[in-house]
Write a protein that holds these residues in place. Structure first.
Motif, PDB file in Angstrom:
ATOM      1  N   UNK A 138      14.375  47.478  66.233  1.00  0.00           N
ATOM      2  CA  UNK A 138      15.158  46.301  66.629  1.00  0.00           C
ATOM      3  C   UNK A 138      14.896  45.129  65.688  1.00  0.00           C
ATOM      4  N   UNK A 139      13.635  44.893  65.339  1.00  0.00           N
ATOM      5  CA  UNK A 139      13.296  43.806  64.414  1.00  0.00           C
ATOM      6  C   UNK A 139      13.867  44.068  63.023  1.00  0.00           C
ATOM      7  N   UNK A 140      13.893  45.316  62.612  1.00  0.00           N
ATOM      8  CA  UNK A 140      14.413  45.666  61.293  1.00  0.00           C
ATOM      9  C   UNK A 140      15.888  45.304  61.180  1.00  0.00           C
ATOM     10  N   UNK A 141      16.631  45.441  62.259  1.00  0.00           N
ATOM     11  CA  UNK A 141      18.050  45.047  62.243  1.00  0.00           C
ATOM     12  C   UNK A 141      18.180  43.544  61.980  1.00  0.00           C
ATOM     13  N   UNK A 142      17.306  42.757  62.594  1.00  0.00           N
ATOM     14  CA  UNK A 142      17.320  41.312  62.383  1.00  0.00           C
ATOM     15  C   UNK A 142      16.945  40.975  60.942  1.00  0.00           C
ATOM     16  N   UNK A 143      15.951  41.657  60.421  1.00  0.00           N
ATOM     17  CA  UNK A 143      15.520  41.434  59.040  1.00  0.00           C
ATOM     18  C   UNK A 143      16.651  41.773  58.073  1.00  0.00           C
ATOM     19  N   UNK A 144      17.358  42.847  58.340  1.00  0.00           N
ATOM     20  CA  UNK A 144      18.422  43.303  57.430  1.00  0.00           C
ATOM     21  C   UNK A 144      19.549  42.291  57.298  1.00  0.00           C
ATOM     22  N   UNK A 145      19.833  41.532  58.338  1.00  0.00           N
ATOM     23  CA  UNK A 145      20.922  40.556  58.254  1.00  0.00           C
ATOM     24  C   UNK A 145      20.414  39.154  57.928  1.00  0.00           C
ATOM     25  N   UNK A 146      19.114  39.018  57.761  1.00  0.00           N
ATOM     26  CA  UNK A 146      18.530  37.722  57.417  1.00  0.00           C
ATOM     27  C   UNK A 146      18.670  37.417  55.933  1.00  0.00           C
ATOM     28  N   UNK A 147      18.081  36.329  55.525  1.00  0.00           N
ATOM     29  CA  UNK A 147      18.149  35.887  54.134  1.00  0.00           C
ATOM     30  C   UNK A 147      16.878  36.266  53.399  1.00  0.00           C
ATOM     31  N   UNK A 148      17.028  36.629  52.161  1.00  0.00           N
ATOM     32  CA  UNK A 148      15.894  36.865  51.279  1.00  0.00           C
ATOM     33  C   UNK A 148      15.632  35.570  50.521  1.00  0.00           C
ATOM     34  N   UNK A 149      14.420  35.044  50.624  1.00  0.00           N
ATOM     35  CA  UNK A 149      14.098  33.816  49.887  1.00  0.00           C
ATOM     36  C   UNK A 149      14.300  34.035  48.393  1.00  0.00           C
ATOM     37  N   UNK A 150      13.884  35.181  47.904  1.00  0.00           N
ATOM     38  CA  UNK A 150      13.978  35.480  46.473  1.00  0.00           C
ATOM     39  C   UNK A 150      15.427  35.608  46.002  1.00  0.00           C
ATOM     40  N   UNK A 151      16.255  36.296  46.789  1.00  0.00           N
ATOM     41  CA  UNK A 151      17.629  36.561  46.362  1.00  0.00           C
ATOM     42  C   UNK A 151      18.626  35.483  46.755  1.00  0.00           C
ATOM     43  N   UNK A 152      18.415  34.815  47.897  1.00  0.00           N
ATOM     44  CA  UNK A 152      19.435  33.925  48.429  1.00  0.00           C
ATOM     45  C   UNK A 152      19.090  32.438  48.404  1.00  0.00           C
ATOM     46  N   UNK A 153      17.845  32.087  48.146  1.00  0.00           N
ATOM     47  CA  UNK A 153      17.457  30.678  48.278  1.00  0.00           C
ATOM     48  C   UNK A 153      16.793  30.120  47.021  1.00  0.00           C
ATOM     49  N   UNK A 154      15.711  30.744  46.580  1.00  0.00           N
ATOM     50  CA  UNK A 154      14.944  30.196  45.458  1.00  0.00           C
ATOM     51  C   UNK A 154      15.761  30.159  44.177  1.00  0.00           C
ATOM     52  N   UNK A 155      15.701  29.020  43.514  1.00  0.00           N
ATOM     53  CA  UNK A 155      16.426  28.843  42.256  1.00  0.00           C
ATOM     54  C   UNK A 155      17.877  28.431  42.424  1.00  0.00           C
ATOM     55  N   UNK A 156      18.346  28.358  43.661  1.00  0.00           N
ATOM     56  CA  UNK A 156      19.743  27.982  43.893  1.00  0.00           C
ATOM     57  C   UNK A 156      19.946  26.486  43.706  1.00  0.00           C
TER      58      UNK A 156
END
Length: 130
Positions: free
Chosen positions: A36-54
């Motif tokens: 169940x937690x993995x489903x939440x993680x899968x739709x969450x944001x990756x700091x490395x891919x989606x936030x840092x450096x933006x």
């Protein structure tokens, strides 16, 4: 009489063994996440891919800085983004902490309403604790 109780005793013993195998032992911990937690993680944001450096923009679509880091507070919440403004190739860069609640997401862009490069540079500089 003993023969009649033997199947019941065997069933209870088997049930007890299954319960013991699934039971947690004091002092042990489970590593990782549940399905169940993995489903939440899968739709969450990756700091490395989606936030840092933006790039961070203001509402006029002017670049005011970049997200250089995110701060996770001791209560495990992501509370602040470290925004870097100014500088050239890292020299003269001014990093400030901005509460994440002040950001707005417009499409794929991080928007900091009311911000300008000068306003960012006027904020107290963020220093990491040593």
């Amino acid at each position: 009489m003993l023969k009649k109780l033997a199947p019941v005793a065997l069933a209870l013993a088997a049930a007890g063994a299954v319960g013991a195998a699934g039971a947690q032992v004091a002092g042990s911990t489970t590593v990782g996440v549940s399905v169940e937690e993995l489903r939440t993680v899968a739709v969450g944001w990756s700091a490395k891919k989606n936030i840092l450096g933006k790039t961070v923009y203001n509402e006029a679509k002017e670049k005011v800085g970049t997200v250089d880091d995110i701060i996770v507070t001791p209560d495990s919440s992501v509370s602040y983004a470290i925004v870097g403004a100014g500088g050239f190739v890292g020299l003269g860069r001014h990093n400030v902490a901005v509460p994440v609640r002040q950001f707005r997401l417009q499409g794929q862009d991080f928007v900091l309403p009311g911000a300008t490069k000068d306003a960012i540079k006027a904020l107290p500089e963020f220093q990491y604790s040593k």
